[in-house]
Design a protein around this motif. Sequence first.
Motif, PDB file in Angstrom:
ATOM      1  N   PRO A  53      31.917  61.797  20.911  1.00  0.00           N
ATOM      2  CA  PRO A  53      31.292  60.555  21.365  1.00  0.00           C
ATOM      3  C   PRO A  53      31.916  59.995  22.647  1.00  0.00           C
ATOM      4  CG  PRO A  53      32.612  60.167  19.408  1.00  0.00           C
ATOM      5  CD  PRO A  53      32.601  61.646  19.641  1.00  0.00           C
ATOM      6  N   HIS A  54      33.105  60.457  23.010  1.00  0.00           N
ATOM      7  CA  HIS A  54      33.779  59.965  24.219  1.00  0.00           C
ATOM      8  C   HIS A  54      33.358  60.730  25.472  1.00  0.00           C
ATOM      9  CE1 HIS A  54      36.159  57.524  21.584  1.00  0.00           C
ATOM     10  NE2 HIS A  54      36.530  58.592  20.904  1.00  0.00           N
ATOM     11  N   ALA A  55      32.478  61.716  25.320  1.00  0.00           N
ATOM     12  CA  ALA A  55      32.021  62.504  26.471  1.00  0.00           C
ATOM     13  C   ALA A  55      31.036  61.729  27.331  1.00  0.00           C
ATOM     14  CB  ALA A  55      31.382  63.805  25.998  1.00  0.00           C
ATOM     15  N   VAL A  56      30.470  60.637  26.807  1.00  0.00           N
ATOM     16  CA  VAL A  56      29.442  59.882  27.516  1.00  0.00           C
ATOM     17  C   VAL A  56      29.706  58.386  27.370  1.00  0.00           C
ATOM     18  CG1 VAL A  56      27.821  59.751  25.572  1.00  0.00           C
ATOM     19  CG2 VAL A  56      26.926  59.789  27.900  1.00  0.00           C
ATOM     20  N   SER A  57      29.241  57.643  28.356  1.00  0.00           N
ATOM     21  CA  SER A  57      29.329  56.178  28.279  1.00  0.00           C
ATOM     22  C   SER A  57      28.053  55.583  28.875  1.00  0.00           C
ATOM     23  CB  SER A  57      30.559  55.661  29.033  1.00  0.00           C
ATOM     24  OG  SER A  57      30.457  55.954  30.412  1.00  0.00           O
ATOM     25  N   ASP A  58      27.868  54.305  28.657  1.00  0.00           N
ATOM     26  CA  ASP A  58      26.737  53.561  29.238  1.00  0.00           C
ATOM     27  C   ASP A  58      25.377  54.201  28.942  1.00  0.00           C
ATOM     28  OD1 ASP A  58      28.662  51.870  30.406  1.00  0.00           O
ATOM     29  OD2 ASP A  58      28.823  53.207  32.136  1.00  0.00           O
ATOM     30  N   VAL A  59      25.182  54.660  27.714  1.00  0.00           N
ATOM     31  CA  VAL A  59      23.916  55.300  27.343  1.00  0.00           C
ATOM     32  C   VAL A  59      22.836  54.237  27.168  1.00  0.00           C
ATOM     33  CG1 VAL A  59      22.727  56.724  25.642  1.00  0.00           C
ATOM     34  CG2 VAL A  59      25.112  57.189  26.199  1.00  0.00           C
ATOM     35  N   LEU A  60      21.702  54.465  27.808  1.00  0.00           N
ATOM     36  CA  LEU A  60      20.538  53.595  27.672  1.00  0.00           C
ATOM     37  C   LEU A  60      19.354  54.418  27.184  1.00  0.00           C
ATOM     38  CD1 LEU A  60      20.678  51.560  31.002  1.00  0.00           C
ATOM     39  CD2 LEU A  60      21.190  50.725  28.718  1.00  0.00           C
ATOM     40  N   CYS A  61      18.726  53.955  26.122  1.00  0.00           N
ATOM     41  CA  CYS A  61      17.494  54.587  25.643  1.00  0.00           C
ATOM     42  C   CYS A  61      16.367  53.954  26.447  1.00  0.00           C
ATOM     43  CB  CYS A  61      17.316  54.340  24.152  1.00  0.00           C
ATOM     44  SG  CYS A  61      18.700  54.929  23.171  1.00  0.00           S
ATOM     45  N   LEU A  62      15.792  54.703  27.373  1.00  0.00           N
ATOM     46  CA  LEU A  62      14.800  54.146  28.289  1.00  0.00           C
ATOM     47  C   LEU A  62      13.443  53.943  27.630  1.00  0.00           C
ATOM     48  CD1 LEU A  62      15.780  56.218  31.442  1.00  0.00           C
ATOM     49  CD2 LEU A  62      16.496  53.893  30.833  1.00  0.00           C
ATOM     50  N   ASP A  63      12.887  55.007  27.055  1.00  0.00           N
ATOM     51  CA  ASP A  63      11.588  54.904  26.383  1.00  0.00           C
ATOM     52  C   ASP A  63      11.585  55.866  25.205  1.00  0.00           C
ATOM     53  OD1 ASP A  63       8.994  54.691  25.524  1.00  0.00           O
ATOM     54  OD2 ASP A  63       8.080  55.331  27.412  1.00  0.00           O
ATOM     55  N   PRO A  64      11.886  55.370  24.004  1.00  0.00           N
ATOM     56  CA  PRO A  64      11.952  56.248  22.825  1.00  0.00           C
ATOM     57  C   PRO A  64      10.630  56.930  22.487  1.00  0.00           C
ATOM     58  CG  PRO A  64      12.940  54.106  22.352  1.00  0.00           C
ATOM     59  CD  PRO A  64      12.267  54.005  23.690  1.00  0.00           C
ATOM     60  N   SER A  65       9.511  56.424  23.003  1.00  0.00           N
ATOM     61  CA  SER A  65       8.214  57.035  22.684  1.00  0.00           C
ATOM     62  C   SER A  65       7.845  58.178  23.630  1.00  0.00           C
ATOM     63  CB  SER A  65       7.116  55.972  22.704  1.00  0.00           C
ATOM     64  OG  SER A  65       6.939  55.485  24.015  1.00  0.00           O
ATOM     65  N   THR A  66       8.629  58.409  24.671  1.00  0.00           N
ATOM     66  CA  THR A  66       8.364  59.530  25.574  1.00  0.00           C
ATOM     67  C   THR A  66       8.536  60.832  24.806  1.00  0.00           C
ATOM     68  OG1 THR A  66       9.158  58.301  27.487  1.00  0.00           O
ATOM     69  CG2 THR A  66       9.078  60.685  27.710  1.00  0.00           C
ATOM     70  N   HIS A  67       7.530  61.692  24.867  1.00  0.00           N
ATOM     71  CA  HIS A  67       7.565  62.948  24.113  1.00  0.00           C
ATOM     72  C   HIS A  67       8.234  64.037  24.956  1.00  0.00           C
ATOM     73  CE1 HIS A  67       6.477  65.929  21.181  1.00  0.00           C
ATOM     74  NE2 HIS A  67       5.904  66.659  22.129  1.00  0.00           N
ATOM     75  N   ILE A  68       9.456  64.393  24.555  1.00  0.00           N
ATOM     76  CA  ILE A  68      10.196  65.471  25.210  1.00  0.00           C
ATOM     77  C   ILE A  68      10.463  66.540  24.156  1.00  0.00           C
ATOM     78  CG2 ILE A  68      12.316  66.117  26.406  1.00  0.00           C
ATOM     79  CD1 ILE A  68      12.452  63.213  27.434  1.00  0.00           C
ATOM     80  N   ILE A  69       9.971  67.729  24.403  1.00  0.00           N
ATOM     81  CA  ILE A  69      10.156  68.832  23.458  1.00  0.00           C
ATOM     82  C   ILE A  69      11.608  69.298  23.528  1.00  0.00           C
ATOM     83  CG2 ILE A  69       9.448  71.203  22.908  1.00  0.00           C
ATOM     84  CD1 ILE A  69       6.685  70.450  24.086  1.00  0.00           C
ATOM     85  N   SER A  70      12.205  69.466  22.363  1.00  0.00           N
ATOM     86  CA  SER A  70      13.616  69.841  22.271  1.00  0.00           C
ATOM     87  C   SER A  70      13.943  71.119  23.043  1.00  0.00           C
ATOM     88  CB  SER A  70      13.996  69.999  20.797  1.00  0.00           C
ATOM     89  OG  SER A  70      15.326  70.391  20.669  1.00  0.00           O
ATOM     90  N   HIS A  71      13.098  72.115  22.928  1.00  0.00           N
ATOM     91  CA  HIS A  71      13.336  73.358  23.659  1.00  0.00           C
ATOM     92  C   HIS A  71      13.316  73.123  25.164  1.00  0.00           C
ATOM     93  CE1 HIS A  71      11.843  76.937  25.818  1.00  0.00           C
ATOM     94  NE2 HIS A  71      12.817  77.510  25.145  1.00  0.00           N
ATOM     95  N   ASP A  72      12.373  72.306  25.634  1.00  0.00           N
ATOM     96  CA  ASP A  72      12.292  71.998  27.064  1.00  0.00           C
ATOM     97  C   ASP A  72      13.556  71.278  27.523  1.00  0.00           C
ATOM     98  OD1 ASP A  72       9.780  73.130  27.081  1.00  0.00           O
ATOM     99  OD2 ASP A  72       8.710  71.220  27.125  1.00  0.00           O
ATOM    100  N   GLU A  73      14.039  70.354  26.711  1.00  0.00           N
ATOM    101  CA  GLU A  73      15.265  69.628  27.057  1.00  0.00           C
ATOM    102  C   GLU A  73      16.446  70.588  27.174  1.00  0.00           C
ATOM    103  OE1 GLU A  73      18.216  66.365  25.006  1.00  0.00           O
ATOM    104  OE2 GLU A  73      16.065  66.124  24.687  1.00  0.00           O
ATOM    105  N   SER A  74      16.565  71.502  26.216  1.00  0.00           N
ATOM    106  CA  SER A  74      17.661  72.479  26.254  1.00  0.00           C
ATOM    107  C   SER A  74      17.563  73.376  27.479  1.00  0.00           C
ATOM    108  CB  SER A  74      17.647  73.332  24.983  1.00  0.00           C
ATOM    109  OG  SER A  74      17.867  72.537  23.857  1.00  0.00           O
ATOM    110  N   ALA A  75      16.356  73.840  27.768  1.00  0.00           N
ATOM    111  CA  ALA A  75      16.157  74.715  28.929  1.00  0.00           C
ATOM    112  C   ALA A  75      16.424  73.951  30.229  1.00  0.00           C
ATOM    113  CB  ALA A  75      14.750  75.292  28.923  1.00  0.00           C
ATOM    114  N   ALA A  76      15.961  72.706  30.306  1.00  0.00           N
ATOM    115  CA  ALA A  76      16.194  71.894  31.511  1.00  0.00           C
ATOM    116  C   ALA A  76      17.674  71.637  31.718  1.00  0.00           C
ATOM    117  CB  ALA A  76      15.432  70.572  31.410  1.00  0.00           C
ATOM    118  N   SER A  77      18.414  71.460  30.634  1.00  0.00           N
ATOM    119  CA  SER A  77      19.849  71.200  30.770  1.00  0.00           C
ATOM    120  C   SER A  77      20.580  72.401  31.356  1.00  0.00           C
ATOM    121  CB  SER A  77      20.465  70.799  29.427  1.00  0.00           C
ATOM    122  OG  SER A  77      20.558  71.898  28.563  1.00  0.00           O
TER     123      SER A  77
END
Length: 162
Positions: free
Chosen positions: A53-77
């Motif tokens: 949990p200390h790897a990140v700070s200042d996290v903001l959830c911008l739009d929880p309803s935005t549909h991002i596919i998990s596989h796409d997120e992993s590939a984009a990362s």
Amino acid sequence: MMTRLLLLLLTLIPSFCLAAPRWYEKYTSFPRVIVPQSYYEVLNMLAQNPLNPHAVSDVLCLDPSTHIISHDESAASLTICGGIAGASVTRCRGAPTETFGQSGTARFTLRAMEPGATINITKEQWVQCVRAARDSCPTGSMSGTCRGGASRGNVGFTLMGV
């Protein structure tokens, strides 16, 4: 008479189901999805690294309803910094001040937080940062700050839907 008809139906129905016509298979079979090797690389890294949990700070959830596919997120990362997939790549190369990674429904944008600093985040730091941010924002778009990862200071990131 009724017993014979019932016996006949009980015999024919399973036979009909086993010998289904080709048109039936067309509408009931699931499409085959080819998953790229990079997806398994991310899953393997997630399984090996505990949540930090200390790897990140200042996290903001911008739009929880935005549909991002998990596989796409992993590939984009793994496409940040021109690509950090594969065992031979351990960190962001090229010393950019800003970079992005995009795949399907996901787009990561990263930037060095301090003026004149460049991004040199390691693959492990990046995965831990995104994983910790996802722990705070399980769905949708988000932004945050990865601790470290730049020649001086931190790296800010945003994940948006495309």
